[in-house]
Design a protein around this motif. Sequence first.
Motif, PDB file in Angstrom:
ATOM      1  N   SER A   1       0.840  -1.198   0.000  1.00 26.49           N
ATOM      2  CA  SER A   1       0.000   0.000   0.000  1.00 26.49           C
ATOM      3  C   SER A   1       0.875   1.247   0.000  1.00 26.49           C
ATOM      4  N   PRO A   2       0.356   2.378  -0.534  1.00 28.21           N
ATOM      5  CA  PRO A   2       1.151   3.597  -0.621  1.00 28.21           C
ATOM      6  C   PRO A   2       1.516   4.206   0.734  1.00 28.21           C
ATOM      7  N   ASN A   3       0.981   3.688   1.826  1.00 31.80           N
ATOM      8  CA  ASN A   3       1.275   4.252   3.145  1.00 31.80           C
ATOM      9  C   ASN A   3       2.713   3.983   3.594  1.00 31.80           C
ATOM     10  N   ASN A   4       3.296   2.896   3.126  1.00 32.06           N
ATOM     11  CA  ASN A   4       4.646   2.522   3.542  1.00 32.06           C
ATOM     12  C   ASN A   4       5.637   2.802   2.424  1.00 32.06           C
ATOM     13  N   GLN A   5       5.712   4.034   1.973  1.00 27.71           N
ATOM     14  CA  GLN A   5       6.532   4.345   0.815  1.00 27.71           C
ATOM     15  C   GLN A   5       7.993   3.995   0.987  1.00 27.71           C
ATOM     16  N   GLY A   6       8.549   4.192   2.130  1.00 27.28           N
ATOM     17  CA  GLY A   6       9.974   3.974   2.333  1.00 27.28           C
ATOM     18  C   GLY A   6      10.443   2.573   2.027  1.00 27.28           C
ATOM     19  N   ASP A   7       9.641   1.580   2.319  1.00 25.10           N
ATOM     20  CA  ASP A   7      10.093   0.206   2.132  1.00 25.10           C
ATOM     21  C   ASP A   7       9.264  -0.559   1.107  1.00 25.10           C
ATOM     22  N   GLN A   8       8.566   0.132   0.217  1.00 23.78           N
ATOM     23  CA  GLN A   8       7.745  -0.547  -0.783  1.00 23.78           C
ATOM     24  C   GLN A   8       8.569  -1.435  -1.693  1.00 23.78           C
ATOM     25  N   LEU A   9       9.652  -0.903  -2.215  1.00 23.39           N
ATOM     26  CA  LEU A   9      10.485  -1.700  -3.123  1.00 23.39           C
ATOM     27  C   LEU A   9      11.104  -2.896  -2.409  1.00 23.39           C
ATOM     28  N   LEU A  10      11.513  -2.685  -1.178  1.00 21.10           N
ATOM     29  CA  LEU A  10      12.152  -3.761  -0.428  1.00 21.10           C
ATOM     30  C   LEU A  10      11.179  -4.884  -0.075  1.00 21.10           C
ATOM     31  N   SER A  11       9.902  -4.567   0.036  1.00 18.97           N
ATOM     32  CA  SER A  11       8.934  -5.577   0.445  1.00 18.97           C
ATOM     33  C   SER A  11       8.393  -6.405  -0.723  1.00 18.97           C
ATOM     34  N   LEU A  12       8.802  -6.082  -1.949  1.00 16.81           N
ATOM     35  CA  LEU A  12       8.365  -6.881  -3.098  1.00 16.81           C
ATOM     36  C   LEU A  12       9.023  -8.251  -3.079  1.00 16.81           C
ATOM     37  N   PRO A  13       8.381  -9.250  -3.659  1.00 11.74           N
ATOM     38  CA  PRO A  13       9.024 -10.557  -3.780  1.00 11.74           C
ATOM     39  C   PRO A  13      10.301 -10.439  -4.615  1.00 11.74           C
TER      40      PRO A  13
ATOM     41  N   THR B   1      11.469 -12.211  -6.977  1.00 14.08           N
ATOM     42  CA  THR B   1      11.251 -12.385  -8.414  1.00 14.08           C
ATOM     43  C   THR B   1      10.839 -11.070  -9.070  1.00 14.08           C
ATOM     44  N   VAL B   2       9.970 -10.322  -8.412  1.00 17.29           N
ATOM     45  CA  VAL B   2       9.514  -9.039  -8.963  1.00 17.29           C
ATOM     46  C   VAL B   2      10.648  -8.021  -8.937  1.00 17.29           C
ATOM     47  N   LYS B   3      11.457  -8.019  -7.868  1.00 21.38           N
ATOM     48  CA  LYS B   3      12.599  -7.109  -7.808  1.00 21.38           C
ATOM     49  C   LYS B   3      13.568  -7.407  -8.951  1.00 21.38           C
ATOM     50  N   TRP B   4      13.834  -8.682  -9.201  1.00 21.96           N
ATOM     51  CA  TRP B   4      14.710  -9.068 -10.308  1.00 21.96           C
ATOM     52  C   TRP B   4      14.092  -8.674 -11.650  1.00 21.96           C
ATOM     53  N   LEU B   5      12.798  -8.882 -11.788  1.00 23.11           N
ATOM     54  CA  LEU B   5      12.114  -8.518 -13.035  1.00 23.11           C
ATOM     55  C   LEU B   5      12.245  -7.029 -13.308  1.00 23.11           C
ATOM     56  N   VAL B   6      11.960  -6.209 -12.312  1.00 25.14           N
ATOM     57  CA  VAL B   6      12.043  -4.760 -12.478  1.00 25.14           C
ATOM     58  C   VAL B   6      13.489  -4.341 -12.746  1.00 25.14           C
TER      59      VAL B   6
ATOM     60  N   SER C   1       3.190   2.998  -8.875  1.00 25.73           N
ATOM     61  CA  SER C   1       3.064   1.950  -7.867  1.00 25.73           C
ATOM     62  C   SER C   1       3.796   2.291  -6.573  1.00 25.73           C
ATOM     63  N   PHE C   2       4.810   3.145  -6.659  1.00 22.68           N
ATOM     64  CA  PHE C   2       5.653   3.381  -5.494  1.00 22.68           C
ATOM     65  C   PHE C   2       5.615   4.812  -4.961  1.00 22.68           C
ATOM     66  N   TYR C   3       4.949   5.703  -5.694  1.00 24.02           N
ATOM     67  CA  TYR C   3       4.878   7.087  -5.260  1.00 24.02           C
ATOM     68  C   TYR C   3       3.437   7.574  -5.333  1.00 24.02           C
ATOM     69  N   PRO C   4       3.060   8.514  -4.494  1.00 27.12           N
ATOM     70  CA  PRO C   4       1.671   9.000  -4.496  1.00 27.12           C
ATOM     71  C   PRO C   4       1.391   9.851  -5.740  1.00 27.12           C
ATOM     72  N   THR C   5       0.382   9.476  -6.496  1.00 31.24           N
ATOM     73  CA  THR C   5       0.041  10.235  -7.694  1.00 31.24           C
ATOM     74  C   THR C   5      -0.702  11.520  -7.352  1.00 31.24           C
ATOM     75  N   SER C   6      -0.999  11.723  -6.073  1.00 22.89           N
ATOM     76  CA  SER C   6      -1.601  12.996  -5.658  1.00 22.89           C
ATOM     77  C   SER C   6      -0.550  14.113  -5.704  1.00 22.89           C
ATOM     78  N   ASN C   7       0.717  13.757  -5.683  1.00 23.71           N
ATOM     79  CA  ASN C   7       1.803  14.723  -5.803  1.00 23.71           C
ATOM     80  C   ASN C   7       1.856  15.199  -7.252  1.00 23.71           C
ATOM     81  N   LYS C   8       1.757  16.519  -7.470  1.00 27.58           N
ATOM     82  CA  LYS C   8       1.711  17.070  -8.829  1.00 27.58           C
ATOM     83  C   LYS C   8       2.992  16.787  -9.608  1.00 27.58           C
TER      84      LYS C   8
END
Length: 127
Positions: free
Chosen positions: A6-18, A20-25, A103-110
């Motif tokens: 969820s966008p609430n935990n921005q600091g560790d969003q990338l780190l919490s991905l599986p 396989t997804v980190k390698w894919l990205v 996916s990792f940053y709030p789109t409410s930010n202009k």
Amino acid sequence: MVNFPSPNNQGDQLLSLPNTVKWLVTLFLVTLSAGFYTGIRFVHFTTAGGPVGIVENYNGNEDNEDALEMKFKKSEHEMLNIIHTHLLSMSVIFLIMGLLVASFYPTSNKWISAIIIEPMLSALITF
């Protein structure tokens, strides 16, 4: 299916991905970067890296008898094919990159919204 954090935990969003997804990205970004670099090298190679070379590449140099390499003017068919392939591939690349950023940053930010949307607008305006 991957559950993105969820966008609430921005600091560790990338780190919490599986992993396989980190390698894919990561591999997507490395491959995309290699492709982009290759494209830039190709443009430099075919145009000598300057405006005169770019114009010559598309309009030809048939008038210049001293040219080392003869270049012929591109037809409307060739130009439409170049534009077609570039717009399709760039739109897919920009879509994927925009979705990753969204996916990792709030789109409410202009600024984030501008970063996501600007590449698509630039591609449309450029071509």
